[in-house]
Design an enzyme around this catalytic site. Sequence first.
Site, PDB file in Angstrom:
ATOM      1  N   THR A 180       0.938  -1.265   0.133  1.00  0.00           N
ATOM      2  CA  THR A 180      -0.159   0.135   0.036  1.00  0.00           C
ATOM      3  C   THR A 180       0.982   1.199  -0.160  1.00  0.00           C
ATOM      4  O   THR A 180       1.908   1.146   0.592  1.00  0.00           O
ATOM      5  CB  THR A 180      -0.878  -0.136   1.348  1.00  0.00           C
ATOM      6  OG1 THR A 180      -1.567  -0.953   1.130  1.00  0.00           O
ATOM      7  CG2 THR A 180      -1.474   1.283   1.533  1.00  0.00           C
ATOM      8  N   GLY A 210     -10.698  -2.250   2.666  1.00  0.00           N
ATOM      9  CA  GLY A 210      -9.767  -2.093   3.344  1.00  0.00           C
ATOM     10  C   GLY A 210      -9.599  -0.705   4.246  1.00  0.00           C
ATOM     11  O   GLY A 210     -10.587   0.113   3.981  1.00  0.00           O
ATOM     12  N   THR A 231      -0.536   1.526   6.928  1.00  0.00           N
ATOM     13  CA  THR A 231      -0.202   0.352   5.833  1.00  0.00           C
ATOM     14  C   THR A 231      -0.113  -0.738   6.742  1.00  0.00           C
ATOM     15  O   THR A 231       0.225  -0.798   7.706  1.00  0.00           O
ATOM     16  CB  THR A 231       0.995   0.587   5.090  1.00  0.00           C
ATOM     17  OG1 THR A 231       1.352  -0.685   4.402  1.00  0.00           O
ATOM     18  CG2 THR A 231       2.123   1.214   5.741  1.00  0.00           C
ATOM     19  N   GLY A 232      -0.598  -1.816   5.850  1.00  0.00           N
ATOM     20  CA  GLY A 232      -0.684  -3.142   6.850  1.00  0.00           C
ATOM     21  C   GLY A 232      -2.235  -3.893   6.831  1.00  0.00           C
ATOM     22  O   GLY A 232      -3.000  -3.495   5.924  1.00  0.00           O
ATOM     23  N   GLY A 234      -5.648  -4.375   6.765  1.00  0.00           N
ATOM     24  CA  GLY A 234      -6.565  -3.377   6.711  1.00  0.00           C
ATOM     25  C   GLY A 234      -7.899  -3.461   7.901  1.00  0.00           C
ATOM     26  O   GLY A 234      -8.365  -2.721   8.450  1.00  0.00           O
TER      27      GLY A 234
END
Length: 326
Positions: A180, A210, A231-232, A234
């Site tokens: 992302t 997400g 980021t990561g 969701g």
Amino acid sequence: MLARQCNSDAQTFRPTVLVHGGAGAIRDENVANARLGVKRAASKGYEALQQTGSVLDAVEEAVRLMEENPMFNAGYGSVLTWEGDVEMDASIMHGAHLEAGCVSLARDIMHPISLARLIMAKTPHLYMAGEGAMRLAAAQGFNILPKGALVTEKALKHLEMFKTNSNRTQGGQLYGPPGTVGAVAIDACGNVAAATSTGGLMGKLPGRIGDSSVLGAGTYADNESGAISATGHGETIMRFNVASRILTLVQHGNQTMQQATEHVLQQMTKRFNETAGAIAIDHRGQLGIYFTSRRMSWAYQQANELHSGIDAGEDVVEIVGEAPNV
Ligand code: GLY
């Protein structure tokens, strides 16, 4: 709060553009390209900030460059749904008036972040999705690509590997680019903005949305507290309301942006056993960069300094030439 007008008396902040290219298990062989991608994006965003003076232009331009880069999970390079399609989410927000645009289930366009900005600028709405959003994009002159044009060979290969592997832990980030993308920026007068764009999670069910397009989760910007792009995983970022929690700690908890970012992400990972990362700039111009994943590519430009990192604790500084304040 009104947008702060930049004039010579008011220039008290160091203009900065900070970007990330995603948290996750970036493979060793991808480290160099991921670093190059985020450094170019930070410089591109900084250049836009210098040219137009707009923090929105800065974050949009930075994200657009990463959407074109197959290194990252956004635009061209997005991971695929279980059915092999690209469905993208994006959002953008300005911290002065809390204006924002969000889009989900975007297809067949290279730049969902620009569609999010268009929703903000040209519609009475804040969040659009799917067919209606794509009709708006077409009507407003977006280049609608042939179906499948965003599906890369690499994404197809990763989906195949994902489907045949029984260990689909870590939010589906076992294979494929953990990437992302996002950007945050501050101008000399303390206006902040944030933008995030993603292809989501590999192998997701069609229609899944997400955190990247959800304000307060993956993206937020407020001149009174700061700007965040996360980021990561969701689902976890949304449940924990990551961006809002970080900004609340900065505004009301007397924490620096770095402390708040570390605290919230550590708490999230401890509670849910899922990882994430975030980049942030607070209303005083201080930065927060942290991740609980193995790696996260990030970079920022501030005057003539270009900083970047991928591994924990890393901060490589390059001098890129004199840059006047904006
Ligand atoms: N953080 C991107 C997603 O889960 O969609």
